[in-house]
Design an enzyme around this catalytic site. Structure first.
Site, PDB file in Angstrom:
ATOM      1  N   GLU A 185      10.738  52.311  -7.722  1.00  0.00           N
ATOM      2  CA  GLU A 185       9.944  51.837  -6.586  1.00  0.00           C
ATOM      3  C   GLU A 185       9.095  50.628  -6.960  1.00  0.00           C
ATOM      4  OE1 GLU A 185      10.504  52.862  -3.679  1.00  0.00           O
ATOM      5  OE2 GLU A 185      11.762  54.564  -4.227  1.00  0.00           O
ATOM      6  N   GLU A 228      13.682  47.656   1.020  1.00  0.00           N
ATOM      7  CA  GLU A 228      14.960  48.367   1.097  1.00  0.00           C
ATOM      8  C   GLU A 228      16.109  47.490   0.599  1.00  0.00           C
ATOM      9  OE1 GLU A 228      14.950  51.389   1.486  1.00  0.00           O
ATOM     10  OE2 GLU A 228      12.967  51.702   2.363  1.00  0.00           O
TER      11      GLU A 228
END
Length: 316
Positions: free
Chosen positions: A235, A145
């Site tokens: 990602e 994150e």
């Protein structure tokens, strides 16, 4: 490693800027075409003005819209001391400001980050995530994150979530009306002794049909904006950056396996608000069916695990 980390961040920043710019241009062009069809040249100007207002509101409120979609709340260090400790350590290692921390009550293990930049970033973990991961795995997820923060791609993903939420807002209004009418899942208190299906009556099923029709109209538009602004490569870059930040790609790979299995076992309900923020999650939170398929932006979890294990020196 420093050179590779810098290259990953630069690539992420360039991709995010290009994707967000494309999404905003397409939004304005779409509203201009609608305006031309309704009122000619004057309608085109009005359509562009509406698109500009939506973009401004999306920029100002995108993080709050995403957090409210998951019913997230801020948590203090007294409530989550371990979470705060890990985030502080990783923020220091990544030379980042410590983000705000929120927790969503969802049982599905997942996480996401929102904000307009490093100084406004907010990391949100679900209660399910905090239950199923051990410390090393949680560190890996938090590193992922924070990698989105250091890569400066959270503005594009968060703004696209805000714009998609506003576009699907009519369907959300109908869903709220269903809840008020006591439709199935609409929140009729169990203590009332009235079965939910009977309490909703014909109005509940009728509103459900209206909601489905509105999602068929507005859902694809929102999905186009999301997919233009967010690339699956986002990602992969965050996984690689997290592996460098934590020094433990195997822990993140293990966490991805658990989170992917949990998301498959406990998928989120694909209503308009949640569909609009699904691309923010660590893994896709919905079943791959219906309108939810249009919002797919996550690469396969198995491929992400394979790449992380390759970074650790595993061979297949």
């Amino acid at each position: 490693m420093a050179v590779r980390d810098h290259a990953l961040r630069a690539a992420g920043r360039a991709a995010a800027v290009a994707g967000l710019t494309t999404a905003v241009v397409v939004l304005m062009a779409g509203f201009a075409l609608i305006g031309v069809g309704v009122a000619g040249a004057g309608g085109a100007v009005a359509g562009i003005a509406v698109a500009v207002v939506l973009t401004a509101v999306g920029y100002a409120c995108c993080d709050r819209l995403a957090l409210s979609a998951m019913l997230a709340r801020p948590v203090s260090e007294v409530e989550q001391p371990e979470l705060y400790r890990l985030v502080r350590e990783l923020s220091k290692a990544g030379r980042l400001p410590v983000p705000r921390l929120f927790v969503s009550p969802a049982d599905q293990p997942n996480s996401f980050t929102v904000g307009r930049g490093p100084r406004t970033a907010t990391v949100c973990c679900t209660e399910g995530l905090l239950r199923v991961l051990d410390e090393a795995e949680l560190r890996g997820v938090l590193g992922h994150e924070l990698a989105h923060v250091s890569g400066h791609d959270i503005l594009a993903s968060t703004m696209s979530a805000g714009l998609a939420t506003m576009i699907t807002f009519p369907a959300g209004l109908v869903r709220s009306a269903r809840a008020a009418a006591g439709a199935p899942g609409g929140g009729v208190p169990a203590a009332s002794g009235v079965p939910a299906a009977r309490a909703g009556g014909g109005s509940g099923s009728g509103l459900g049909l209206v909601e489905s029709l509105l999602m068929l109209v507005f859902g694809p538009v929102a999905a186009v904006l999301v997919r233009l602004a967010v690339s699956p490569e986002r990602e992969y870059r965050a996984d690689a950056t997290a592996a460098l930040l934590t020094g433990d790609p195997v822990a993140l790979a293990s966490a991805l396996r658990k989170v992917d299995a949990g998301a498959a076992e406990l998928p989120l309900a694909p209503d308009g608000r949640r569909l609009s923020v699904g691309h923010l999650m660590l893994v896709g939170p919905f079943r791959h069916e219906g309108v939810a398929r249009l919002f797919l932006t996550h690469p396969p979890a198995g491929e992400r695990v394979r790449r992380l294990e390759a970074l650790a020196g595993y061979r297949r």
